[in-house]
Design a protein around this motif. Structure first.
Motif, mmCIF file in Angstrom:
data_model
loop_
_atom_site.group_PDB
_atom_site.id
_atom_site.type_symbol
_atom_site.label_atom_id
_atom_site.label_comp_id
_atom_site.label_asym_id
_atom_site.label_seq_id
_atom_site.Cartn_x
_atom_site.Cartn_y
_atom_site.Cartn_z
ATOM 1 N N CYS A 197 6.706 8.948 -12.209
ATOM 2 C CA CYS A 197 5.567 8.389 -11.504
ATOM 3 C C CYS A 197 5.964 6.978 -11.066
ATOM 4 O O CYS A 197 6.748 6.297 -11.754
ATOM 5 N N ALA A 198 5.439 6.547 -9.920
ATOM 6 C CA ALA A 198 5.785 5.220 -9.415
ATOM 7 C C ALA A 198 4.569 4.606 -8.738
ATOM 8 O O ALA A 198 3.673 5.327 -8.268
ATOM 9 N N SER A 199 4.549 3.279 -8.678
ATOM 10 C CA SER A 199 3.463 2.605 -7.980
ATOM 11 C C SER A 199 3.995 1.386 -7.257
ATOM 12 O O SER A 199 5.033 0.816 -7.630
ATOM 13 N N ARG A 200 3.284 0.992 -6.211
ATOM 14 C CA ARG A 200 3.620 -0.260 -5.527
ATOM 15 C C ARG A 200 2.384 -0.778 -4.817
ATOM 16 O O ARG A 200 1.425 -0.052 -4.557
ATOM 17 N N GLY A 201 2.438 -2.042 -4.503
ATOM 18 C CA GLY A 201 1.332 -2.657 -3.799
ATOM 19 C C GLY A 201 1.490 -2.508 -2.292
ATOM 20 O O GLY A 201 2.372 -1.815 -1.811
ATOM 21 N N GLN A 202 0.657 -3.209 -1.568
ATOM 22 C CA GLN A 202 0.684 -3.154 -0.115
ATOM 23 C C GLN A 202 1.807 -4.019 0.438
ATOM 24 O O GLN A 202 2.149 -5.046 -0.136
ATOM 25 N N GLY A 203 2.410 -3.566 1.524
ATOM 26 C CA GLY A 203 3.432 -4.358 2.192
ATOM 27 C C GLY A 203 4.838 -4.009 1.737
ATOM 28 O O GLY A 203 5.070 -3.018 1.052
ATOM 29 N N LEU A 204 5.763 -4.840 2.092
ATOM 30 C CA LEU A 204 7.177 -4.605 1.794
ATOM 31 C C LEU A 204 7.473 -5.176 0.410
ATOM 32 O O LEU A 204 7.996 -6.278 0.250
ATOM 33 N N VAL A 205 7.125 -4.410 -0.592
ATOM 34 C CA VAL A 205 7.210 -4.861 -1.979
ATOM 35 C C VAL A 205 7.934 -3.815 -2.810
ATOM 36 O O VAL A 205 8.040 -2.650 -2.406
#
Lengths: 112, 114
Positions: free
Chosen positions: A91-99
């Motif tokens: 499972c993976a997560s990231r925020g908005q934008g190029l992050v």
């Protein structure tokens, strides 16, 4: 912050059984995704979500369901396990934008 | 759809030798990210490149983003046994939303013989 957590770490299933792989993140990330990793196959996207209540299919969605009722949680359900679903699931997560994207520790699943 | 090809699939080196992995996208990218996965572990973010022609260094690791923003490379100078693992590149398609799917290359598995 715990980051991205996954449970269980290991699981053995019999063909035809169902189960849910749990994933949670405490970084308030809107984007979450599920991958499976098989030897020599890299990371293949199963399902992803761009926010609570919104999910979409990746490249290998068959046999899996997801839901996103909260920002924090993104469970992956195996409806009727098959030996072909033996794999390591991330499972993976990231925020908005190029992050950066943050991965959980993985769940190793064996279907007999 | 967008494809990201990564070569080589495997690389075996003697400790002290250099190593390079290459990443090529079928479409122009907004960014390129590199991840490292140690054996038995999960992918961990290393770095992100955003600008055309950008070069970044992290100690013995040098990352490049092509002028056309369709290819990238990771070069390790004088490999050490701690460099063992799988290296993945990943990128977002240019012109897409910031919530777009991050497309991963297949990864390069690096083994280092002491």
């Amino acid at each position: 912050n715990a980051g991205v957590t996954q449970t269980p770490k290991f699981q053995v299933l019999k063909t035809g059984q169902s189960m849910t792989l749990q994933c949670a993140q405490d970084m308030n990330h809107e984007y979450m995704s599920w991958y499976r990793q098989d030897p020599g196959m890299g990371l293949r996207l199963i399902h992803y979500s761009v926010g609570a209540g919104i999910t979409d299919q990746g490249e290998v969605p068959n046999g899996y369901n997801v839901s996103r009722s909260t920002t924090e949680d993104f469970p992956l359900r195996l409806l009727s396990a098959a030996p072909s679903q033996t794999s390591v699931y991330f499972c993976a997560s990231r925020g908005q934008g190029l992050v950066p994207q943050y991965f959980g520790p993985g769940t190793r699943l064996l279907v007999l | 759809g967008q494809q990201v090809m990564q070569i080589p699939q495997y690389q075996h080196v003697q400790e002290g030798e250099d190593f390079t992995t290459y990443c090529n996208s079928s479409t122009t990218l907004s960014n390129i990210q590199w991840y490292k996965q140690r054996p038995g572990g999960h992918p961990v973010f290393l770095i992100q490149l955003v600008k055309s022609g950008e070069v970044k260094k992290q100690k013995r690791l040098t990352f490049q983003f092509g002028e056309a923003k369709k290819n990238s490379s990771l070069h390790i100078t004088a490999t050490q046994t701690t460099d063992v693992g799988t290296y993945f590149c990943a990128g977002l398609k240019a012109g897409g939303t910031s919530y777009g799917k991050l497309t991963f290359g297949q990864g390069t598995i690096l083994t280092v013989h002491p």
